[in-house]
Write a protein that holds these residues in place. Structure first.
Motif, short mmCIF file in Angstrom:
data_model
loop_
_atom_site.label_atom_id
_atom_site.label_comp_id
_atom_site.label_asym_id
_atom_site.label_seq_id
_atom_site.Cartn_x
_atom_site.Cartn_y
_atom_site.Cartn_z
N UNK B 37 85.20 97.61 6.51
CA UNK B 37 86.41 97.70 5.69
C UNK B 37 86.95 96.30 5.41
N UNK B 38 87.39 96.09 4.19
CA UNK B 38 88.05 94.82 3.87
C UNK B 38 89.19 94.56 4.85
N UNK B 39 90.00 95.59 5.09
CA UNK B 39 91.19 95.39 5.93
C UNK B 39 90.80 94.91 7.33
N UNK B 40 89.75 95.49 7.89
CA UNK B 40 89.33 95.12 9.25
C UNK B 40 88.79 93.69 9.26
N UNK B 41 87.99 93.36 8.25
CA UNK B 41 87.41 92.01 8.18
C UNK B 41 88.51 90.97 7.96
N UNK B 42 89.41 91.26 7.01
CA UNK B 42 90.48 90.29 6.69
C UNK B 42 91.39 90.08 7.89
N UNK B 43 91.66 91.14 8.66
CA UNK B 43 92.55 91.00 9.83
C UNK B 43 91.98 90.00 10.83
N UNK B 44 90.67 90.02 11.00
CA UNK B 44 90.05 89.07 11.93
C UNK B 44 90.08 87.65 11.34
N UNK B 108 82.93 94.31 35.31
CA UNK B 108 82.53 95.65 35.70
C UNK B 108 82.01 95.65 37.14
N UNK B 109 81.59 96.82 37.60
CA UNK B 109 81.08 96.94 38.97
C UNK B 109 79.65 96.43 39.08
N UNK B 110 78.95 96.34 37.95
CA UNK B 110 77.58 95.81 37.96
C UNK B 110 77.50 94.74 36.86
N UNK B 111 76.65 93.76 37.12
CA UNK B 111 76.51 92.65 36.18
C UNK B 111 76.18 93.11 34.78
N UNK B 112 75.37 94.14 34.67
CA UNK B 112 74.91 94.59 33.36
C UNK B 112 76.07 95.07 32.49
N UNK B 113 77.12 95.63 33.10
CA UNK B 113 78.25 96.15 32.33
C UNK B 113 79.40 95.16 32.18
N UNK B 114 79.23 93.92 32.69
CA UNK B 114 80.22 92.89 32.37
C UNK B 114 80.25 92.75 30.86
N UNK B 115 81.42 92.47 30.34
CA UNK B 115 81.53 92.38 28.89
C UNK B 115 82.71 91.50 28.55
N UNK B 116 83.07 91.46 27.29
CA UNK B 116 84.23 90.71 26.84
C UNK B 116 84.95 91.55 25.80
N UNK B 117 86.26 91.48 25.79
CA UNK B 117 87.00 92.04 24.66
C UNK B 117 87.12 90.95 23.61
N UNK B 118 86.90 91.32 22.38
CA UNK B 118 86.87 90.31 21.33
C UNK B 118 87.11 90.98 19.99
N UNK B 119 87.38 90.15 18.99
CA UNK B 119 87.39 90.56 17.59
C UNK B 119 86.57 89.52 16.84
#
Lengths: 229, 229
Positions: B37-44, B108-119
């Motif tokens: 969506x334009x709106x989603x892309x433009x917001x970032x 996370x509880x296991x290395x594999x599920x470590x992640x980051x929140x991001x946009x």
């Protein structure tokens, strides 16, 4: 990769050295801001969690955000094993990994002298899928795909000062100054399904509320280097 | 460029539209996080001051940090007129401009599920030097070199949630949670050579100490769009 020996990627960690200066990494503009010292480049890399990697596939450049880590002059980052593109890295491909930190908005008296305070490092090398078991295990035990690149050339660029207006403009009656910005850690949000009685481990102490993320990351890198050396 | 008419770059600002989905911008991994969506892309895009642009010159990808701004579906950024490389953009070259915001470390509880929140938003198009006087003036009155690109394809990707462990791992007695991070504005540092009696202008009110930079930038973009529409 049966029957094919991948070159051993032994990391080199000599912070007193410099990267060679070539047409690829020479800082062209405002070159007084540039540095080729390992220490300067590593300081920028280690202070960031997020990097951007440029690859070219079929003539199209891609600028992909990902998470990197460093061991000596080796950079590692995550890739998706689902990506048909990234599987082309198997044979090795030129890449450029850049880490940038925005430190401030510099508002000058004239638009031309507006600027930003920042720290950035651009690293050039050949990106390869890491599939030597020993190295992959060392790099990340359970990732689906790890990409590695020895830094062949690199440069760091830093601007860390106030407004630099042209001498004749200092008399203009407009507000000028620096608006600093920094990446700050917020209050940890424990998982709602946390097992009872679990404390936050001591090695997360650096990631305390209100602390700067870049400093916490640099500290974590120092601890990591102490463990592996 | 004598005798050659550059295509008129009229910006389109239709936030209800979507970018086409092609092999270039299709979100391959964790595609439930993707949006066209334009709106989603433009917001970032609008929430960031700093972007990274990937170009290819002589087969070598470059990942260059710079400052961007947006007018409808046109992106503009700064380039150095001293750069022999960037002068190759005159005839137009494929490029990819990416803006990313790190929002949190997900442990996370296991290395594999470590992640980051991001946009993040990746935008594909043809980068060109802006030299039509009207457009250049509109884009930036006094810059040495302005580069423009219509967004032909784009995707936004967002992760904004807590730990997602595998069901069988929730019983592991390890701390799991999100450590949020945010880019925060500090106390303004007026230029020591400020003329006496100069107040900080009202249009900088959004950049107050303790405010989030992404919100201040999005507000500034909304004001800018009101002015030009």
């Amino acid at each position: 990769m049966v029957g094919r020996q991948q070159p051993r990627m032994q990391a080199v960690n000599d912070v007193s050295a410099s990267f060679p200066t070539t047409s690829r990494n020479r800082v062209k503009r405002l070159h007084e801001r540039g540095s080729y010292d390992h220490a300067a480049v590593f300081a920028v890399l280690d202070a960031g969690l997020l990097c951007h990697v440029a690859y070219t596939f079929d003539g199209q450049p891609y600028c992909t955000p990902t998470i990197h880590w460093r061991e000596g002059d080796m950079l590692y980052w995550h890739g998706s094993s689902a990506s048909r593109m990234l599987r082309q890295l198997r044979g090795g491909r030129p890449a450029c990994l850049t880490v940038s930190h925005l430190d401030g908005l510099v508002l000058a008296r004239t638009g031309f002298n507006h600027s930003a305070n920042y720290r950035s490092a651009m690293c050039f090398g050949t990106a390869r899928i890491v599939d030597e078991p020993e190295e992959k295990k060392k790099a990340l035990a359970k990732a689906t795909m790890v990409i590695g690149m020895r830094i062949e050339e690199a440069s760091a660029k830093v601007r860390a000062k106030g407004v630099a207006d042209d001498e004749e403009d200092y008399g203009h009656p407009v507000w000028a100054g620096v608006i600093p910005v920094r990446m700050v850690i917020g209050a940890a949000e424990p998982c709602p399904r946390q097992m009872p009685g679990i404390e936050r481990p001591g090695n997360l102490a650096g990631y305390a509320e209100g602390e700067r993320l870049d400093r916490a990351l640099m500290q974590a890198q120092a601890v990591y280097e102490g463990e592996i050396s």
